[in-house]
Design a protein around this motif. Structure first.
Motif, PDB file in Angstrom:
ATOM      1  N   LEU A   7      -1.083   9.361   3.753  1.00  0.00           N
ATOM      2  CA  LEU A   7      -0.583   9.425   2.264  1.00  0.00           C
ATOM      3  C   LEU A   7      -1.691   9.398   1.218  1.00  0.00           C
ATOM      4  O   LEU A   7      -1.981   9.900   0.295  1.00  0.00           O
ATOM      5  N   PHE A   8      -2.897   8.771   1.710  1.00  0.00           N
ATOM      6  CA  PHE A   8      -4.312   8.673   0.714  1.00  0.00           C
ATOM      7  C   PHE A   8      -4.608  10.285   0.506  1.00  0.00           C
ATOM      8  O   PHE A   8      -5.077  10.578  -0.449  1.00  0.00           O
ATOM      9  N   ASN A  61      -4.303   1.823   6.535  1.00  0.00           N
ATOM     10  CA  ASN A  61      -2.781   2.091   7.100  1.00  0.00           C
ATOM     11  C   ASN A  61      -2.082   3.452   6.570  1.00  0.00           C
ATOM     12  O   ASN A  61      -1.477   3.936   7.330  1.00  0.00           O
ATOM     13  N   ILE A  62      -2.587   3.821   5.582  1.00  0.00           N
ATOM     14  CA  ILE A  62      -1.766   5.007   4.785  1.00  0.00           C
ATOM     15  C   ILE A  62      -2.910   6.084   4.610  1.00  0.00           C
ATOM     16  O   ILE A  62      -2.943   6.747   3.629  1.00  0.00           O
ATOM     17  N   THR A  94       4.713  -0.535   5.271  1.00  0.00           N
ATOM     18  CA  THR A  94       5.388   0.821   5.548  1.00  0.00           C
ATOM     19  C   THR A  94       6.574   0.370   6.528  1.00  0.00           C
ATOM     20  O   THR A  94       7.771   0.786   6.129  1.00  0.00           O
ATOM     21  N   PHE A 140       0.839   6.104   9.791  1.00  0.00           N
ATOM     22  CA  PHE A 140       0.017   6.889   8.948  1.00  0.00           C
ATOM     23  C   PHE A 140      -1.281   6.963   9.161  1.00  0.00           C
ATOM     24  O   PHE A 140      -2.168   7.922   8.584  1.00  0.00           O
ATOM     25  N   ALA A 198       0.698   4.480  -2.864  1.00  0.00           N
ATOM     26  CA  ALA A 198       0.399   5.858  -2.445  1.00  0.00           C
ATOM     27  C   ALA A 198       1.422   6.733  -2.859  1.00  0.00           C
ATOM     28  O   ALA A 198       1.296   7.725  -3.511  1.00  0.00           O
ATOM     29  N   ILE A 199       2.489   6.230  -2.870  1.00  0.00           N
ATOM     30  CA  ILE A 199       3.698   7.019  -3.442  1.00  0.00           C
ATOM     31  C   ILE A 199       3.683   7.100  -5.054  1.00  0.00           C
ATOM     32  O   ILE A 199       4.227   7.894  -5.497  1.00  0.00           O
ATOM     33  N   THR A 220       2.775  -4.350   9.010  1.00  0.00           N
ATOM     34  CA  THR A 220       2.385  -3.457   7.900  1.00  0.00           C
ATOM     35  C   THR A 220       3.463  -3.265   7.245  1.00  0.00           C
ATOM     36  O   THR A 220       4.745  -3.073   7.487  1.00  0.00           O
ATOM     37  N   PHE A 266      -2.837  12.941   0.807  1.00  0.00           N
ATOM     38  CA  PHE A 266      -1.970  13.821  -0.012  1.00  0.00           C
ATOM     39  C   PHE A 266      -2.245  13.264  -1.536  1.00  0.00           C
ATOM     40  O   PHE A 266      -2.275  14.284  -2.197  1.00  0.00           O
ATOM     41  N   GLU A 286       1.039  -1.095   0.028  1.00  0.00           N
ATOM     42  CA  GLU A 286       0.260  -0.082  -0.121  1.00  0.00           C
ATOM     43  C   GLU A 286       0.817   1.261   0.017  1.00  0.00           C
ATOM     44  O   GLU A 286       0.632   2.105  -0.583  1.00  0.00           O
ATOM     45  N   PHE A 287       2.088   1.284   0.584  1.00  0.00           N
ATOM     46  CA  PHE A 287       2.985   2.373   0.583  1.00  0.00           C
ATOM     47  C   PHE A 287       3.444   2.752  -0.778  1.00  0.00           C
ATOM     48  O   PHE A 287       3.278   4.004  -1.193  1.00  0.00           O
ATOM     49  N   ILE A 309       1.296   9.848  -5.474  1.00  0.00           N
ATOM     50  CA  ILE A 309       1.637  11.061  -5.075  1.00  0.00           C
ATOM     51  C   ILE A 309       2.719  11.365  -5.867  1.00  0.00           C
ATOM     52  O   ILE A 309       2.789  12.585  -6.670  1.00  0.00           O
TER      53      ILE A 309
END
Lengths: 170, 351
Positions: free
Chosen positions: B126-127, B122-123, A131, B183, A55-56, A129, B129, A51-52, A59
């Motif tokens: 970040l979501f 979890n994020i 991350t 997060f 998101a990155i 998790t 952003f 998931e990290f 973004i």
């Protein structure tokens, strides 16, 4: 069954959207299809429990890099752009090479053997998790390659500044 | 209810179906309440600004003018929808949808009180952003596809502004993430209880300052409302929009403000959390209601700050805006990260 279905959907969607990106005449429409493609790619990462990274991906690629693409594309003269050819003249050669690569991957995939699973199994990553696990691995085991990558990025930033800097008369 | 479901979809899927129905109901509730808040945020803004300028504000429609937002909404719904002749139609239609949808989607990860959140991921931060960076597309595309120079200039200005300030906003929240170690917004709220003052705004005052300034710029509000500067650009990127398409930009902007206020309330001001001696003797639902009340008070206070600043400060020049973003806020936010990291190591006894 369900994971395969999802993977099939993403594989087809990402390929189709990538084709749309390169075949549109209007460059702004290309960028928008690419945005949709990035979102599908991010969903693919989500589907892999990363998931990290998902998101990155959104973004950094969709939120920053693609906006800069759009910035450049917006300033093109659209009327001229719509009349030029979409592809360079050598495109059949490129197509042949791409198809050959596809065929060689297709035939070699039957000899694929998955490696033995290490410390970071799916359950472990889900429990800790993603991350946290990524951070721990990146800043302990792979600290040196990580630092080298950041130094390379720093050098390219300095290069960009040097190129864009106004020459002062001395 | 459960038996009927089991009969229809089979016993294995019944649990999933119930979960999906609950999530849909939660989503509907959040959107309905969120949009009501947006409607009254406009009324609140007009009243606050009117009183700051020694006027009375809206007072004709309904008692104290309370139905003014609905009158505005009905007017916008029934206005003629005008599309410029040389506009890029698909993108012209798409732009307000992207803008509004990205603002509304952000609501899905906000915990409004203990245990109530549509998507507990979890994020979460970040979501948020990611969604706010998606909103920039709505602005750029609306500016470009309208085929009008005012809209185009507004769109370009807004895109560069949003990209620049997104960096400082992200960096300003890194301190919060480091102190909370997560997060997830619910975890961040809970983590604040472990610190002496109960809110991150005090130990993270630098981050809070950077966040507040960046939040004003992210939502294109005064003193950073250059993308829609009326005196230069008519209305900026949505100059050519009318009727309901304009309303979507309008609603998206106010939803964005509410989301920013909620992030400030959750990450810096303690969210719904109350001291243990208050909640210990209350029954569960009353403690939650009190938590929701606390959260909303903080959000309204932050919204009030938006209006207060709007009626106080003049607009910045464009180069000043960029200088503040890159030369003041980003170094401050980076310094804040270093200080937070060193302080954390010192408290752990590693330094």
């Amino acid at each position: 069954m369900l994971p395969k279905l999802f993977f099939g959907y993403f594989a087809v969607a990402i390929t189709a959207l990538s084709l749309l990106v390169v075949t549109r005449r209007n460059p702004v429409h290309s960028v928008m299809w690419m945005l949709l493609m990035f979102f599908n790619l991010a969903s693919m990462y989500l589907f892999l429990n990363a998931e990290f990274i998902a998101a990155i991906q959104v973004i950094v690629y969709a939120g920053a890099i693609l906006v800069l693409f759009l910035f450049v594309v917006l300033l093109l003269n659209l009327r001229e752009e719509l009349q030029t050819n979409r592809f360079i003249r050598a495109w059949p050669a490129g197509l042949v090479i791409a198809l050959a690569l596809l065929a060689s991957i297709f035939f070699s995939i039957s000899s694929f053997v998955p490696g033995i699973s290490g410390r970071y199994t799916n359950d472990y990553v889900q429990k800790e998790t993603f991350t946290k696990v990524l951070g721990q691995v990146l800043y302990t085991e792979y600290l040196f390659p990580f630092e080298i990558a950041s130094v390379i990025l720093l050098i390219s930033i300095i290069g960009a500044i040097v190129l864009a800097k106004k020459r002062t008369r001395s | 209810m459960n038996d009927i479901l089991k009969a229809i979809v089979g016993p294995e899927l019944a649990g999933d179906v119930v979960n999906i129905i609950i999530i849909l109901l939660k989503t509907a509730a959040v959107i309905a309440v969120g949009l009501l808040h947006v409607a009254f945020a406009t009324y609140f803004e007009r009243k606050v600004m009117a009183h700051m300028q020694v006027r009375l504000g809206p007072r004709e429609v309904g008692p104290l003018g309370l139905f003014q937002p609905f009158a505005d909404g009905i007017k916008l719904f029934f206005k003629e929808d005008i599309i410029p002749q040389n506009a890029d139609k698909p993108l012209f239609y798409l732009a307000p949808v992207i803008f509004f949808a990205s603002a509304l989607t952000s609501l899905s990860v906000l915990p409004f009180f203990d245990g109530f959140v549509v998507g507990n991921i979890n994020i979460g931060l970040l979501f948020l952003f990611a969604m706010s960076s998606l909103g920039a597309y709505g602005i750029v595309l609306s500016g470009w596809s309208s085929n009008s120079k005012y809209a185009f200039l507004g769109g370009l200005r807004s895109a560069s502004q949003v990209i620049s300030y997104e960096i400082s906003m992200g960096l300003s929240l890194v301190g919060v993430m480091m102190m909370a170690g997560s997060f997830n917004l619910s975890d961040i709220v809970r983590a604040q209880n472990h610190y002496p003052l109960g809110i991150f705004a005090v130990p993270q005052f630098l981050g809070f300052f950077v966040f507040v300034v960046a939040a004003f710029a992210e939502t294109n509000r005064l003193p950073f409302d250059l993308p829609e500067a009326e005196s230069e650009l008519v209305a900026g990127y949505f100059t050519e929009y009318s009727g309901f398409r304009f309303a979507m930009f309008f609603l998206g902007e106010y939803t964005g403000m509410l989301v920013m206020s909620s992030i400030a309330a959750l990450c810096f001001l303690g969210g719904w959390a109350l001291p243990a001696f208050v909640t210990a003797n209350l029954p569960g639902f009353l403690a939650k209601a009190l938590g929701l009340f606390c959260f909303l008070i903080k959000v309204y206070a932050f919204m009030f700050l938006y209006y207060w600043v709007r009626s106080t400060l003049p607009r910045y020049r464009y180069d000043q805006l960029m200088a503040i973003g890159w030369k003041l806020l980003i170094p401050l936010a980076l310094g804040n990260i270093v200080i937070t990291g060193l302080a954390k190591m010192w408290f752990k006894g590693l330094l």
